[in-house]
Write a protein that holds these residues in place. Sequence first.
Motif, PDB file in Angstrom:
ATOM      1  N   GLY A 230     -65.353 -12.146  -2.497  1.00 13.58           N
ATOM      2  CA  GLY A 230     -64.751 -13.519  -2.745  1.00 13.58           C
ATOM      3  C   GLY A 230     -65.214 -14.473  -1.834  1.00 13.58           C
ATOM      4  N   CYS A 231     -64.414 -15.494  -2.034  1.00 14.98           N
ATOM      5  CA  CYS A 231     -64.815 -16.763  -1.192  1.00 14.98           C
ATOM      6  C   CYS A 231     -64.601 -16.592   0.362  1.00 14.98           C
ATOM      7  CB  CYS A 231     -64.049 -17.956  -1.638  1.00 14.98           C
ATOM      8  SG  CYS A 231     -64.261 -18.349  -3.384  1.00 14.98           S
ATOM      9  N   HIS A 232     -65.233 -17.439   1.124  1.00 12.61           N
ATOM     10  CA  HIS A 232     -64.887 -17.347   2.519  1.00 12.61           C
ATOM     11  C   HIS A 232     -63.504 -18.189   2.584  1.00 12.61           C
ATOM     12  CE1 HIS A 232     -68.844 -16.470   4.439  1.00 12.61           C
ATOM     13  NE2 HIS A 232     -69.469 -17.115   3.333  1.00 12.61           N
ATOM     14  N   PHE A 233     -62.752 -17.775   3.908  1.00 12.10           N
ATOM     15  CA  PHE A 233     -61.752 -18.057   3.832  1.00 12.10           C
ATOM     16  C   PHE A 233     -61.583 -19.642   3.434  1.00 12.10           C
ATOM     17  CE2 PHE A 233     -58.645 -15.110   6.555  1.00 12.10           C
ATOM     18  CZ  PHE A 233     -59.140 -13.975   5.780  1.00 12.10           C
ATOM     19  N   ALA A 234     -62.443 -20.308   4.028  1.00  7.88           N
ATOM     20  CA  ALA A 234     -62.098 -21.908   3.967  1.00  7.88           C
ATOM     21  C   ALA A 234     -62.449 -22.325   2.823  1.00  7.88           C
ATOM     22  CB  ALA A 234     -63.057 -22.495   5.066  1.00  7.88           C
ATOM     23  N   ASP A 235     -63.029 -21.404   1.683  1.00 13.39           N
ATOM     24  CA  ASP A 235     -63.452 -21.884   0.456  1.00 13.39           C
ATOM     25  C   ASP A 235     -62.379 -21.409  -0.662  1.00 13.39           C
ATOM     26  OD1 ASP A 235     -65.797 -23.017   1.545  1.00 13.39           O
ATOM     27  OD2 ASP A 235     -66.995 -21.335   0.893  1.00 13.39           O
ATOM     28  N   CYS A 236     -61.581 -20.763  -0.196  1.00 12.39           N
ATOM     29  CA  CYS A 236     -60.823 -20.193  -1.170  1.00 12.39           C
ATOM     30  C   CYS A 236     -60.158 -21.167  -2.256  1.00 12.39           C
ATOM     31  CB  CYS A 236     -59.309 -19.162  -0.632  1.00 12.39           C
ATOM     32  SG  CYS A 236     -58.569 -18.313  -1.854  1.00 12.39           S
ATOM     33  N   HIS A 237     -60.408 -20.880  -3.808  1.00 12.05           N
ATOM     34  CA  HIS A 237     -60.028 -21.818  -4.536  1.00 12.05           C
ATOM     35  C   HIS A 237     -58.241 -21.956  -4.984  1.00 12.05           C
ATOM     36  CE1 HIS A 237     -64.120 -22.729  -4.585  1.00 12.05           C
ATOM     37  NE2 HIS A 237     -63.961 -23.876  -5.529  1.00 12.05           N
ATOM     38  N   TYR A 238     -57.847 -20.806  -4.308  1.00 12.34           N
ATOM     39  CA  TYR A 238     -56.466 -20.867  -4.644  1.00 12.34           C
ATOM     40  C   TYR A 238     -55.663 -20.741  -3.103  1.00 12.34           C
ATOM     41  CZ  TYR A 238     -58.379 -19.377  -9.026  1.00 12.34           C
ATOM     42  OH  TYR A 238     -59.021 -19.438 -10.236  1.00 12.34           O
TER      43      TYR A 238
ATOM     44  N   THR B 192     -56.993 -30.517 -20.830  1.00 10.18           N
ATOM     45  CA  THR B 192     -56.593 -29.261 -21.432  1.00 10.18           C
ATOM     46  C   THR B 192     -56.754 -28.187 -20.096  1.00 10.18           C
ATOM     47  OG1 THR B 192     -58.720 -29.026 -22.245  1.00 10.18           O
ATOM     48  CG2 THR B 192     -56.923 -29.498 -23.839  1.00 10.18           C
ATOM     49  N   VAL B 193     -55.748 -27.461 -19.883  1.00  6.15           N
ATOM     50  CA  VAL B 193     -55.636 -26.654 -18.920  1.00  6.15           C
ATOM     51  C   VAL B 193     -56.273 -25.276 -19.302  1.00  6.15           C
ATOM     52  CG1 VAL B 193     -54.252 -25.477 -16.934  1.00  6.15           C
ATOM     53  CG2 VAL B 193     -54.001 -27.627 -17.732  1.00  6.15           C
ATOM     54  N   GLU B 194     -57.070 -24.563 -18.876  1.00 12.65           N
ATOM     55  CA  GLU B 194     -57.348 -23.203 -19.325  1.00 12.65           C
ATOM     56  C   GLU B 194     -56.226 -22.185 -19.592  1.00 12.65           C
ATOM     57  OE1 GLU B 194     -60.481 -21.650 -16.957  1.00 12.65           O
ATOM     58  OE2 GLU B 194     -61.416 -20.904 -18.770  1.00 12.65           O
ATOM     59  N   ALA B 195     -56.331 -21.570 -20.564  1.00  8.90           N
ATOM     60  CA  ALA B 195     -55.115 -20.809 -20.885  1.00  8.90           C
ATOM     61  C   ALA B 195     -55.129 -19.141 -20.314  1.00  8.90           C
ATOM     62  CB  ALA B 195     -55.020 -20.479 -22.231  1.00  8.90           C
ATOM     63  N   ILE B 196     -55.301 -19.451 -18.630  1.00  8.17           N
ATOM     64  CA  ILE B 196     -55.495 -18.178 -18.106  1.00  8.17           C
ATOM     65  C   ILE B 196     -54.185 -17.855 -17.182  1.00  8.17           C
ATOM     66  CG2 ILE B 196     -58.002 -18.227 -18.178  1.00  8.17           C
ATOM     67  CD1 ILE B 196     -57.786 -19.377 -15.380  1.00  8.17           C
ATOM     68  N   THR B 197     -52.980 -18.311 -17.281  1.00  4.15           N
ATOM     69  CA  THR B 197     -51.786 -18.233 -16.521  1.00  4.15           C
ATOM     70  C   THR B 197     -51.379 -16.961 -16.807  1.00  4.15           C
ATOM     71  OG1 THR B 197     -50.611 -19.182 -18.556  1.00  4.15           O
ATOM     72  CG2 THR B 197     -51.537 -20.824 -16.572  1.00  4.15           C
TER      73      THR B 197
ATOM     74  N   MET C  94     -47.786 -24.806 -13.172  1.00  6.79           N
ATOM     75  CA  MET C  94     -48.065 -24.808 -11.736  1.00  6.79           C
ATOM     76  C   MET C  94     -48.986 -23.643 -11.395  1.00  6.79           C
ATOM     77  SD  MET C  94     -44.157 -25.606 -10.220  1.00  6.79           S
ATOM     78  CE  MET C  94     -44.753 -25.617  -8.405  1.00  6.79           C
ATOM     79  N   CYS C  95     -49.042 -22.667 -12.250  1.00  8.90           N
ATOM     80  CA  CYS C  95     -50.094 -21.488 -12.036  1.00  8.90           C
ATOM     81  C   CYS C  95     -51.352 -21.913 -12.392  1.00  8.90           C
ATOM     82  CB  CYS C  95     -49.402 -20.653 -13.426  1.00  8.90           C
ATOM     83  SG  CYS C  95     -50.664 -18.914 -13.181  1.00  8.90           S
ATOM     84  N   MET C  96     -52.351 -21.671 -11.335  1.00  4.69           N
ATOM     85  CA  MET C  96     -53.684 -21.628 -11.550  1.00  4.69           C
ATOM     86  C   MET C  96     -54.527 -20.328 -12.004  1.00  4.69           C
ATOM     87  SD  MET C  96     -54.369 -24.846 -10.454  1.00  4.69           S
ATOM     88  CE  MET C  96     -52.900 -25.624 -11.116  1.00  4.69           C
ATOM     89  N   GLY C  97     -53.775 -19.482 -12.214  1.00  2.00           N
ATOM     90  CA  GLY C  97     -54.431 -18.202 -12.808  1.00  2.00           C
ATOM     91  C   GLY C  97     -55.242 -17.440 -11.788  1.00  2.00           C
ATOM     92  N   CYS C  98     -54.795 -17.434 -10.368  1.00  3.12           N
ATOM     93  CA  CYS C  98     -55.669 -16.497  -9.411  1.00  3.12           C
ATOM     94  C   CYS C  98     -55.368 -15.158  -9.811  1.00  3.12           C
ATOM     95  CB  CYS C  98     -55.189 -17.122  -8.045  1.00  3.12           C
ATOM     96  SG  CYS C  98     -53.699 -16.625  -7.598  1.00  3.12           S
ATOM     97  N   GLY C  99     -54.310 -14.743 -10.149  1.00  2.00           N
ATOM     98  CA  GLY C  99     -54.097 -13.223 -10.494  1.00  2.00           C
ATOM     99  C   GLY C  99     -53.314 -12.637  -9.381  1.00  2.00           C
ATOM    100  N   ASN C 100     -53.066 -13.311  -8.355  1.00  2.00           N
ATOM    101  CA  ASN C 100     -52.504 -12.615  -7.162  1.00  2.00           C
ATOM    102  C   ASN C 100     -51.376 -11.834  -7.515  1.00  2.00           C
ATOM    103  OD1 ASN C 100     -52.430 -11.934  -4.180  1.00  2.00           O
ATOM    104  ND2 ASN C 100     -52.479 -14.169  -3.545  1.00  2.00           N
ATOM    105  N   CYS C 101     -50.646 -12.457  -8.486  1.00  2.83           N
ATOM    106  CA  CYS C 101     -49.239 -11.864  -8.470  1.00  2.83           C
ATOM    107  C   CYS C 101     -49.630 -10.608  -9.299  1.00  2.83           C
ATOM    108  CB  CYS C 101     -48.390 -12.642  -9.402  1.00  2.83           C
ATOM    109  SG  CYS C 101     -49.032 -13.461 -10.791  1.00  2.83           S
ATOM    110  N   GLY C 102     -50.457 -10.887 -10.058  1.00  2.00           N
ATOM    111  CA  GLY C 102     -50.661  -9.424 -11.110  1.00  2.00           C
ATOM    112  C   GLY C 102     -51.410  -8.480 -10.435  1.00  2.00           C
ATOM    113  N   ALA C 103     -52.038  -8.656  -9.085  1.00  2.00           N
ATOM    114  CA  ALA C 103     -52.276  -7.619  -8.327  1.00  2.00           C
ATOM    115  C   ALA C 103     -51.366  -7.094  -7.418  1.00  2.00           C
ATOM    116  CB  ALA C 103     -53.798  -8.087  -7.381  1.00  2.00           C
TER     117      ALA C 103
END
Lengths: 207, 611, 52
Positions: B506-514, B363-368, B406-415
């Motif tokens: 947030g995460c270090h550049f190398a660690d960004c989960h999105y 199941t994919v978290e419903a955070i899209t 395909m959306c992982m829910g990072c929220g970049n678009c929202g911001a």
Amino acid sequence: MSNEEKAAVATGEELRIGVFVCDCGSNIAGTVDTAAVTEYAETLPNVVAVVRNRYTCADPGQNEIKKAIREYDLNRVVVASCTPLMHEPTFRACVAGEGLNPYLMEMANLREHCSWVHGNDKEGATAKAKDLVKSAVARAAQLQAREETRVPVTQAALVVGGGVAGIQTSLDLAEAGYQVYLVEKEPSIGGIMAALDKTYPTMDCSI
Amino acid sequence: MAYSEVEEVDGYVGNFKVKVRKKARYVREEDCNSCAECAEVCPVVVPDEFQMGLSSRKAVYLPFPQAVPASYIIDMEACLGTNPIACGKCEEACEKVCIDYDMKDEIFELEVGVVVVATGMDVYDPTELDEYCYTRYDNVITSMEFERLICAGGATEGHFVRPSDRDVPQRIAFIQCVGSRNNAGDKGNRYCSNICCMNTVKDTLLLRDHYPDCECTVFYVDIRAFGKGFEDLYMRSREEGVKYIRGLPGEIRQDPETKNLFLTAENTLTGEVREYEFDAVVLSVGVIPRRDSALVKKLLSLSTTGDGFYMEAHPKLKPVDTPTRGVYICGCSESPKDVKDSVTQASAAAARAMTILNAGHVTVEAITAAIDPALCTGCGLCAKVCPFNAVEVDKEKKTAWVVSAMCMGCGNCGATCNQGAVTMGHFTDDQYYAQIDALLDEDAADKVFTFACNWCSYAGADNAGISRIQYPASPRLVRTMCSARVTEDFVLYAFVKGAPVVLVSGCHFADCHYIDANRQTVKRVYRLWDKLEKLGIRPERLQLEWISAAEGQKFARVMRGLEEMRQQVTAEEVEHTKKVLAEEWEKKLAREAKRKKKAEADESRDEVQVS
Amino acid sequence: MSQETKFKCLKCGHEYVEKYAPDDDIERACPKCHSNSVRPEKPKKADVAEKK
Ligand code: SF4
Ligand SMILES: [Zn+2]
């Protein structure tokens, strides 16, 4: 219109929030005055039930949540205990068991982010804990039920690295009947172990 | 697939799409029967990396006798040239005609449900340790070279000879913890490499077995023989007469004539300082993360702990899971370990992977994200910042929509959306404003307002908790999935509500989960700094920090720093900010209301047209 | 194109110069206090004009 009212209008129902304050033995209660937090939670908007538990994640604690959902007809649940990174799945499952959409459960992190790091500032920690509960309740009022999508899983595995660990994983997965792709960078699998002579503690050959 | 590398990974748990490059071997592996005719005629001789350069191989070679696949391969860097063919001897010699100079790299596209990372380790290179003169003295070798010398299949067919004169050394010293447990941290690593003590114990027994007269001396810090059967083996080595001296030599000198080596060391148990003479010295080198581990880390969005090994999702309860769902780690890529532990962990990783495979679905978290077509103007800004290309835009119809799978829910678009058209599931704007209100309604001046991303900084704060690292109680944390969810307006609103200091973390550049969503965070913070400055607000009051899930220390340090900063913000300053920004805020709300009205009007017009 | 740009650390106030381009993919930190709150100075209009 306040935010709370907006949410209520959106869902077309009256908000009934239950707050569950956790002592976590003395992990939280040792620093945070959980009794005070419980009292404070009762004064928050839309909160209709507050229960304090010794260990909310244990069965008796979870049963308290379930019981309260039934008794008070709760439609939002706030668990003020530890980090959601650990127990969010636990409490989501718990409320789902009582027929509440798991996305209507919110956590306040009173342990990792509060009691464990402000051990020598009980007053500050308690004030912070109250704020965290308040914030979680405010967020809970805005939560909407959400449906998770189920996606199928491709019945194959990729293993990156063909050393002893990669080989073992691949064998296990293959034996269980799954298609395995083992990708090794070097011309031969074997990794570092293949370069060793004998291995301890039994002194047998490595290849 | 040997001699292959993963180049690209797309998708998500249960549905990864992987691109693998299978490098050209120039020998058809299906046909090669390892007859070795080709190598016999090959005129090129190069050092053999499998034998740690202690012997040589040809340009066409079999990596080692038991290699799998059992096929030769041409080392094109060493080969005299195939375009035009400069030598061509091997092609002539091969009866089975499996040499193919024109072979090209092949790209395979795989679809898999889970990924297990077992990329292993590298061996510490002691060159930087001047005191051990590894590169200067022939008879100082590493434990890895030792393996290839003592091995029957090795460079010397199992005769342990010293490099300077190919004599069998009689007096051999082992130096432990080379590149490990260095607390100064300037050279080598701080951590214990786990395997070197027992490896040396094993080596001394091998030596005593091959050469019963040889004398072995081990210089150590502590002998760590904690595993099943380890203590027995250690005792056996002692009984065999191997000398164990607690203390590391300060330096090694060489007799230029005999090439013998002199070590000066203090036995810290007896306090005796003396010089020892040896024929050969073995440096028991430590384990380091693979030098190319950053590559795989990036491909699969993994994190690493401070020492550079891949990080597990939880140190005790999820030791083979990673922060990326459906990706598991095992073996030395996770931490230094021996064969048995690697195998144990590998089976654990396989079992964890099977829980997903066996279930057949996840199941994919419903955070899209979702886009409101009534508010969307089709500007396409969101599509530009989406790291997963999950937003599709129709420029003509002036609208955009999100492909949920395909959306992982990072929220970049929202911001990013300045029309307020994007709603982030489970992390809506309203929810954030409600939290900011709740946290800053009372005594805002005493609080440090913090946005923390789920994967790194929030987890870093958890890590501070788990490690009981104390810091002041002023911070108030709000969790976002990615720091890129932090809309500029959230920050401004926190200031409107009287926050003295705001942190975006947030995460270090190398660690960004999105992938690279947090690059947008930087841009937003830059813009905010400019804006604040323009309005006469000290930009310093908005801080930015990258804190990884393992950096509890850093989290606490940052919090202490922010608390100091908070105390310097005066009440007048806060009042001024509130006043200036409140005006801005009113304007913003008015703009939004107007937009909403217009959208509603458009909608009802559409409806009229339809009916 | 990356240019020598003045950075100011908004944590400790340290100022330093580093190559910077708006689209480079570099995680930045103050060389003195290691804070990530480092702010690039906008190229002054005068500089831009001079270049032309
Ligand atoms: S939330 Fe992130 S992943 Fe989803 S559509 Fe928006 S930018 Fe893309
Ligand atoms: Zn600084």
